[in-house]
Design an enzyme around this catalytic site. Sequence first.
Site, PDB file in Angstrom:
ATOM      1  N   HIS A  21       2.142  -9.429  38.160  1.00  0.00           N
ATOM      2  CA  HIS A  21       1.832 -10.540  37.251  1.00  0.00           C
ATOM      3  C   HIS A  21       0.879 -11.540  37.870  1.00  0.00           C
ATOM      4  O   HIS A  21       0.424 -12.459  37.211  1.00  0.00           O
ATOM      5  CB  HIS A  21       3.125 -11.252  36.838  1.00  0.00           C
ATOM      6  CG  HIS A  21       4.063 -10.341  36.105  1.00  0.00           C
ATOM      7  ND1 HIS A  21       5.054  -9.641  36.749  1.00  0.00           N
ATOM      8  CD2 HIS A  21       4.133 -10.001  34.809  1.00  0.00           C
ATOM      9  CE1 HIS A  21       5.709  -8.909  35.863  1.00  0.00           C
ATOM     10  NE2 HIS A  21       5.174  -9.109  34.680  1.00  0.00           N
TER      11      HIS A  21
ATOM     12  N   TRP B  43      10.791  -2.331  19.647  1.00  0.00           N
ATOM     13  CA  TRP B  43       9.542  -3.081  19.474  1.00  0.00           C
ATOM     14  C   TRP B  43       8.837  -2.779  18.155  1.00  0.00           C
ATOM     15  O   TRP B  43       7.640  -2.993  18.013  1.00  0.00           O
ATOM     16  CB  TRP B  43       8.625  -2.846  20.683  1.00  0.00           C
ATOM     17  CG  TRP B  43       9.136  -3.551  21.912  1.00  0.00           C
ATOM     18  CD1 TRP B  43      10.172  -4.435  21.978  1.00  0.00           C
ATOM     19  CD2 TRP B  43       8.631  -3.445  23.250  1.00  0.00           C
ATOM     20  NE1 TRP B  43      10.344  -4.876  23.266  1.00  0.00           N
ATOM     21  CE2 TRP B  43       9.413  -4.295  24.070  1.00  0.00           C
ATOM     22  CE3 TRP B  43       7.585  -2.719  23.853  1.00  0.00           C
ATOM     23  CZ2 TRP B  43       9.198  -4.426  25.445  1.00  0.00           C
ATOM     24  CZ3 TRP B  43       7.374  -2.866  25.217  1.00  0.00           C
ATOM     25  CH2 TRP B  43       8.171  -3.714  25.998  1.00  0.00           C
TER      26      TRP B  43
HETATM   27  N1  GLN Z   1       3.376   2.695  31.384  1.00  0.00           N
HETATM   28  C1  GLN Z   1       3.256   1.348  30.953  1.00  0.00           C
HETATM   29  C2  GLN Z   1       2.121   0.660  31.700  1.00  0.00           C
HETATM   30  O1  GLN Z   1       1.927   0.929  32.827  1.00  0.00           O
HETATM   31  C3  GLN Z   1       4.532   0.585  31.158  1.00  0.00           C
HETATM   32  C4  GLN Z   1       4.444  -0.806  30.611  1.00  0.00           C
HETATM   33  C5  GLN Z   1       5.712  -1.611  30.658  1.00  0.00           C
HETATM   34  O2  GLN Z   1       6.583  -1.379  31.463  1.00  0.00           O
HETATM   35  N2  GLN Z   1       5.857  -2.587  29.812  1.00  0.00           N
HETATM   36  O3  GLN Z   1       1.421  -0.188  31.175  1.00  0.00           O
END
Ligand code: GLN
Length: 781
Positions: free
Chosen positions: A720, A587
């Site tokens: 989500h 990323w």
């Molecule tokens: N530890 C991160 C969170 O809870 C994990 C995020 C992710 O998996 N993209 O936001």
Amino acid sequence: MTLVHTLGFPRIGERRELKFALEAFWRGDSPAAALEETARFLRARRWQTQAAAGLGLVTVGDCALYDHVLDTTLLLGAAPARFGFGAARIGLAEQFALARGNADQPALEMTKWFDTNYHYLVPELDARTRLSLHAGALLDEVREAQALGHRVKVALVGPLTWLVLGKSHEADFDRRALTGAVAEQYARLLGELGALGVEWVQLDETALVTDLDAGWLAAADAIYARLGAAADGKAGATAEAAAARPRLLLAAAFGDVSRHAARLAGWPLDGLHLDLVRAPDQLAAFLPDWPEGRVLSAGVVDGRNVWRNDLRRSLATLAPLHGALGDRLWLAPSCSLLHVPVALDAETRLDAEVKPWLAFATEKLGELALLAHALDAASRHDLGARAEDDAVLARALAASDAARGARLASRRTLHRTVRARVDAITATMTERASPHAVRAVAQQAALGLPPLPTTTIGSFPQTAAIRAARAAHRRGELGALDYLHAMRAEVADVIARQEALGLDVLVHGEPERTDMVEFFAERLWGYAVTEHGWVQSYGSRCVKPPILFGDILRPEALTVDTASHAQSLTARPVKGMLTGPVTMLQWSFVRDDLPREQVQLQLALALRDEVIALEAAGIRIVQIDEPAFREGLPLRAADQPAWLDAAVRAFRLSAAGVADSTQIHTHMCYSEFNDVLPWIAAMDADVITIETSRSNMELLDGFARFDYPNQIGPGVYDIHSPRVPSVEAMLALLRRACAVIPRERLWINPDCGLKTRGWIETQAALANMVEAARQLRGEMA
Ligand code: GLN
Ligand code: ZN
């Protein structure tokens, strides 16, 4: 004159104007007309940027409001029947229903565009799919560009790639049954574009760089034969359409297509674009018999990364091509510029040493124009105009050399201690002292957790108050100490809430993190972060990848203070929370002067030190998130094992420095695991938490079949959606999980972090989750 063009350009806008316009429209705060006006303004601006940079053709057709693959699906009249749009004209409401779902129907599935972090909407194809051409929107856009005085090239997802990317929910449906229909619509479209005076159409056939079997290649042959027949006036095409048919440029980004050289030579193409950044060597396979009259579009400027082009090196590649092909050589970025930020000059606070090393989309167009200018100047050499006499050119070459020289010579690029540490990595450094079965006993002795322990993935709601504090801090209105206190108060709040809920393993909630990668990038040496370097991820969502330019050094502890503060507030174990080396790499925009594997190991070493420091500070569980674990997976199967081995090695290096009694968690959130399960197991995390609720735990079957040896927390609810799942719903999922995974190895948690949720639904959902755990434990006892 050497023509310059781009395969595509960022569409979200320099200040993310499209994002804000979309979101205002979705919230109902502004009318459709306002969104359309913003979109029109942004189109005009991007064409203007291209024309001003000296591009011979501006690109039309890649200006999607939401997603260009969705646009292609709509162009082909292929909205799935389940939405019931029938013959209705597809307007904004229908388009966004497909993209985001509506009350009756879930959205089209979304997945990553090849090996990028851009997500497209997957065409849903089945036996009921009927195609018909709906080119109105595209033709309007062409007219719009023409009215602004531009010479137009239309860029489209290619017919083969669109079909390859499609998915069918019917197991026995073969998408290749649509080959003829797809070719037919594209042929008709070419006729319509020709009638508008469009000279060139670029078909993005990225699928050609992936593994395609003989059946797919035959389909590809058939499609292109049909497009060629349209040109020759055969196969039913009208004479007018044939005469007016635009010329075809096939673009193959992200890889090597040399294995298709002979096949491509036979297709009726007027131009072929090759990615000479990813696969410079492929040229050799094409050159000896480059077809007469065919344009070669040379992708020499990296469209996937932000480094300034090495102009001298590009010229060395291009000069012989220019000699051989003359004006049939075109210049372009390696791929669409969708994957880089818009413009560097928006950056006012970027690391001053690093900024001159960079080129974003706009600057890349400038580089291409310069290269074209240099080639043309050199070919006028005989007429007495030496390239070196050209002041503009001389300055540009000097700046390019200087940037590169400075980058390679910077003290921050090369840290001898870091390099020496990477060289000294041993096999024992990637091994825990004991196997998981032994560690699990030591961990249980240290942690004393109940069966089916409950936990969360890390983040809790990022409230308006948290964002306001961060913004005030950034503006200098909230001092460092006050900001620290504000964040500590948030941590205390989430610890109290988790205790009240009765969760077993707590987290600090990540209030101090804007983004799980940027947070670490801001604290590690060797990284620079941008203010406006946004890149579209999907729809209105953008990410701001940090720039990894130098050797990675951890100057001081990154998270120990926050984690120990959180731990001091409770007797229950608090998980330390880190972003893993594979995700940090994936990323970020990563330096191109060192193999990525080396960079990944540098990141792993820095994280390893942090894991050890957390343990020393009394943290008994550390989670190393790897949501991007499989994102960098090479597109061709043959290249994948080596890549996966390197990823596993980096993860293990970061995790294996601790005692048996310290528990390592990892977290991943996507739903394709089966093909990489052996590597996931090889990561040897004590606990892995994954997304499973939306697939109704089906994902777990793979883990069961593989006999995954360590502990698993299958997500029991989808984060989500704001919907609060019932105790019964979660119990049902958990019973399914218990049927395939031994209970002693099961954890209970949501699918992913909760930062995008509100507190009300979060609290309610977690209360239900804890209650589901309580009931299940009761049944077990
Ligand atoms: N530890 C991160 C969170 O809870 C994990 C995020 C992710 O998996 N993209 O936001
Ligand atoms: Zn996640």
